[in-house]
Design a protein around this motif. Structure first.
Motif, PDB file in Angstrom:
ATOM      1  N   PHE A  86     -51.885 -33.090 -16.878  1.00 33.31           N
ATOM      2  CA  PHE A  86     -53.179 -32.666 -17.401  1.00 33.31           C
ATOM      3  C   PHE A  86     -52.962 -31.634 -18.508  1.00 33.31           C
ATOM      4  N   PRO A  87     -53.269 -31.986 -19.764  1.00 34.12           N
ATOM      5  CA  PRO A  87     -53.155 -31.016 -20.860  1.00 34.12           C
ATOM      6  C   PRO A  87     -54.089 -29.822 -20.628  1.00 34.12           C
ATOM      7  N   SER A  88     -53.819 -28.718 -21.295  1.00 34.58           N
ATOM      8  CA  SER A  88     -54.569 -27.475 -21.068  1.00 34.58           C
ATOM      9  C   SER A  88     -56.072 -27.654 -21.281  1.00 34.58           C
ATOM     10  N   LYS A  89     -56.465 -28.457 -22.260  1.00 38.09           N
ATOM     11  CA  LYS A  89     -57.890 -28.691 -22.502  1.00 38.09           C
ATOM     12  C   LYS A  89     -58.551 -29.329 -21.277  1.00 38.09           C
ATOM     13  N   LEU A  90     -57.830 -30.207 -20.606  1.00 37.88           N
ATOM     14  CA  LEU A  90     -58.348 -30.853 -19.405  1.00 37.88           C
ATOM     15  C   LEU A  90     -58.318 -29.898 -18.213  1.00 37.88           C
ATOM     16  N   ASP A 146     -59.775 -38.476 -21.279  1.00 34.20           N
ATOM     17  CA  ASP A 146     -58.872 -39.481 -21.843  1.00 34.20           C
ATOM     18  C   ASP A 146     -57.558 -38.880 -22.354  1.00 34.20           C
ATOM     19  N   THR A 147     -57.430 -37.544 -22.356  1.00 32.14           N
ATOM     20  CA  THR A 147     -56.179 -36.913 -22.796  1.00 32.14           C
ATOM     21  C   THR A 147     -55.132 -36.870 -21.690  1.00 32.14           C
ATOM     22  N   MET A 148     -55.530 -37.214 -20.447  1.00 30.45           N
ATOM     23  CA  MET A 148     -54.566 -37.201 -19.357  1.00 30.45           C
ATOM     24  C   MET A 148     -53.421 -38.167 -19.654  1.00 30.45           C
ATOM     25  N   LEU A 149     -52.226 -37.729 -19.334  1.00 30.48           N
ATOM     26  CA  LEU A 149     -51.033 -38.534 -19.552  1.00 30.48           C
ATOM     27  C   LEU A 149     -50.269 -38.675 -18.241  1.00 30.48           C
ATOM     28  N   TYR A 150     -49.207 -39.451 -18.267  1.00 24.99           N
ATOM     29  CA  TYR A 150     -48.334 -39.583 -17.100  1.00 24.99           C
ATOM     30  C   TYR A 150     -46.916 -39.200 -17.484  1.00 24.99           C
ATOM     31  N   LYS A 151     -46.293 -38.416 -16.613  1.00 21.53           N
ATOM     32  CA  LYS A 151     -44.865 -38.154 -16.743  1.00 21.53           C
ATOM     33  C   LYS A 151     -44.159 -39.246 -15.964  1.00 21.53           C
ATOM     34  N   VAL A 152     -43.106 -39.775 -16.541  1.00 24.07           N
ATOM     35  CA  VAL A 152     -42.363 -40.849 -15.901  1.00 24.07           C
ATOM     36  C   VAL A 152     -41.032 -40.290 -15.418  1.00 24.07           C
ATOM     37  N   ASN A 153     -40.777 -40.408 -14.123  1.00 21.16           N
ATOM     38  CA  ASN A 153     -39.538 -39.922 -13.514  1.00 21.16           C
ATOM     39  C   ASN A 153     -38.920 -41.018 -12.670  1.00 21.16           C
ATOM     40  N   LYS A 154     -37.633 -40.897 -12.430  1.00 21.87           N
ATOM     41  CA  LYS A 154     -36.926 -41.782 -11.504  1.00 21.87           C
ATOM     42  C   LYS A 154     -36.659 -41.002 -10.228  1.00 21.87           C
ATOM     43  N   VAL A 155     -37.127 -41.534  -9.089  1.00 19.17           N
ATOM     44  CA  VAL A 155     -36.897 -40.918  -7.786  1.00 19.17           C
ATOM     45  C   VAL A 155     -36.300 -41.985  -6.881  1.00 19.17           C
ATOM     46  N   ARG A 208     -51.954 -39.868  -4.117  1.00 18.20           N
ATOM     47  CA  ARG A 208     -51.677 -41.071  -4.905  1.00 18.20           C
ATOM     48  C   ARG A 208     -52.560 -42.257  -4.514  1.00 18.20           C
ATOM     49  N   SER A 209     -53.331 -42.107  -3.439  1.00 17.63           N
ATOM     50  CA  SER A 209     -54.214 -43.203  -3.029  1.00 17.63           C
ATOM     51  C   SER A 209     -55.580 -43.111  -3.712  1.00 17.63           C
ATOM     52  N   ARG A 210     -55.781 -42.082  -4.508  1.00 16.83           N
ATOM     53  CA  ARG A 210     -57.063 -41.891  -5.192  1.00 16.83           C
ATOM     54  C   ARG A 210     -56.816 -41.672  -6.676  1.00 16.83           C
ATOM     55  N   VAL A 211     -57.903 -41.687  -7.460  1.00 18.33           N
ATOM     56  CA  VAL A 211     -57.769 -41.512  -8.907  1.00 18.33           C
ATOM     57  C   VAL A 211     -57.443 -40.063  -9.242  1.00 18.33           C
ATOM     58  N   GLU A 212     -57.099 -39.819 -10.477  1.00 20.47           N
ATOM     59  CA  GLU A 212     -56.607 -38.510 -10.897  1.00 20.47           C
ATOM     60  C   GLU A 212     -57.713 -37.507 -11.201  1.00 20.47           C
ATOM     61  N   ILE A 213     -58.913 -37.989 -11.511  1.00 18.35           N
ATOM     62  CA  ILE A 213     -60.014 -37.092 -11.870  1.00 18.35           C
ATOM     63  C   ILE A 213     -61.235 -37.452 -11.030  1.00 18.35           C
ATOM     64  N   PHE A 214     -61.789 -36.444 -10.359  1.00 16.40           N
ATOM     65  CA  PHE A 214     -62.975 -36.612  -9.522  1.00 16.40           C
ATOM     66  C   PHE A 214     -64.150 -35.859 -10.121  1.00 16.40           C
ATOM     67  N   ILE A 215     -65.338 -36.331  -9.799  1.00 17.58           N
ATOM     68  CA  ILE A 215     -66.566 -35.553  -9.972  1.00 17.58           C
ATOM     69  C   ILE A 215     -67.103 -35.396  -8.549  1.00 17.58           C
ATOM     70  N   TYR A 269     -68.986 -31.467 -10.269  1.00 19.98           N
ATOM     71  CA  TYR A 269     -67.873 -30.568 -10.573  1.00 19.98           C
ATOM     72  C   TYR A 269     -66.567 -31.344 -10.701  1.00 19.98           C
ATOM     73  N   VAL A 270     -65.805 -31.039 -11.734  1.00 21.91           N
ATOM     74  CA  VAL A 270     -64.539 -31.704 -11.998  1.00 21.91           C
ATOM     75  C   VAL A 270     -63.479 -31.212 -11.015  1.00 21.91           C
ATOM     76  N   LYS A 271     -62.715 -32.148 -10.484  1.00 20.64           N
ATOM     77  CA  LYS A 271     -61.568 -31.834  -9.630  1.00 20.64           C
ATOM     78  C   LYS A 271     -60.407 -32.695 -10.103  1.00 20.64           C
ATOM     79  N   LEU A 272     -59.319 -32.039 -10.505  1.00 22.05           N
ATOM     80  CA  LEU A 272     -58.130 -32.765 -10.940  1.00 22.05           C
ATOM     81  C   LEU A 272     -57.236 -33.026  -9.730  1.00 22.05           C
ATOM     82  N   ASN A 273     -56.725 -34.228  -9.625  1.00 27.45           N
ATOM     83  CA  ASN A 273     -55.933 -34.661  -8.478  1.00 27.45           C
ATOM     84  C   ASN A 273     -54.549 -35.101  -8.939  1.00 27.45           C
ATOM     85  N   GLU A 274     -53.537 -34.319  -8.604  1.00 23.38           N
ATOM     86  CA  GLU A 274     -52.188 -34.749  -8.954  1.00 23.38           C
ATOM     87  C   GLU A 274     -51.345 -35.067  -7.730  1.00 23.38           C
TER      88      GLU A 274
END
Length: 163
Positions: free
Chosen positions: A66-70, A47-56, A148-155, A140-145
């Motif tokens: 993903f914070p360091s703890k994550l 739940d500590t995951m955040l989003y960076k907001v950019n203009k492209v 974009r068609s899938r969620v950010e955190i996998f098991i 096993y945890v897999k972080l996905n950045e």
């Protein structure tokens, strides 16, 4: 369409005020004792995951941060309890979302925003029956950045420990 949304919303609000559980003599405090939250340290870290907001090119783009703890959980084995949320129609699934809330409960209602969900992929193409009660998965945890068609955190490579 908007009128239908308003009618459904009003129906849900009216139904919440006449909750049959509470009308049968069960107090709200007893309900909270009976319904134990599924949040644990792993869920809290997710739940500590955040989003960076950019203009492209004039468009707003949300990129997971993903914070360091994550980040420390990436690649590690975890156990999570949660409710299965199907990604597609059917009764047996190899891939599904896991949530701290049941699929029947509005994911956007409640306090502190939207609760975390993770995507679970079972090992060896195993398929399990969709459950209404909480299950426990281990994988096993897999972080996905990037995808974009899938969620950010996998098991991944997961197994159901409790069905």
């Amino acid at each position: 369409m908007f009128k239908q949304f308003i009618l459904v919303f009003l129906f849900v609000i009216a139904g919440s005020k006449t909750n049959p559980v509470f009308s049968q003599g069960v107090t709200e405090s007893q309900h909270l004792v009976d319904h134990k939250p599924l949040m644990n340290e792993v869920w809290k870290t997710f739940d500590t995951m955040l989003y960076k907001v950019n203009k492209v090119n004039g468009k707003t783009v949300y990129t997971p941060y993903f914070p360091s703890k994550l980040v420390k959980l990436d690649g590690t084995s975890v156990e999570l309890q949660g409710y299965m949320v199907p990604l597609k129609a059917g009764l047996r699934h190899n891939r599904f979302l896991l949530s701290v809330l049941p699929v029947q409960q509005c994911m956007f209602c409640g306090q502190n925003g939207i609760p975390p969900m993770v995507e679970v992929t079972l090992s060896d193409n195993n398929k399990v029956w969709l459950k209404e009660n909480p299950v426990i998965v281990k994988g096993y945890v897999k972080l996905n950045e990037k995808d974009r068609s899938r969620v950010e955190i996998f098991i991944r490579d997961a197994a159901l420990l409790k069905q």
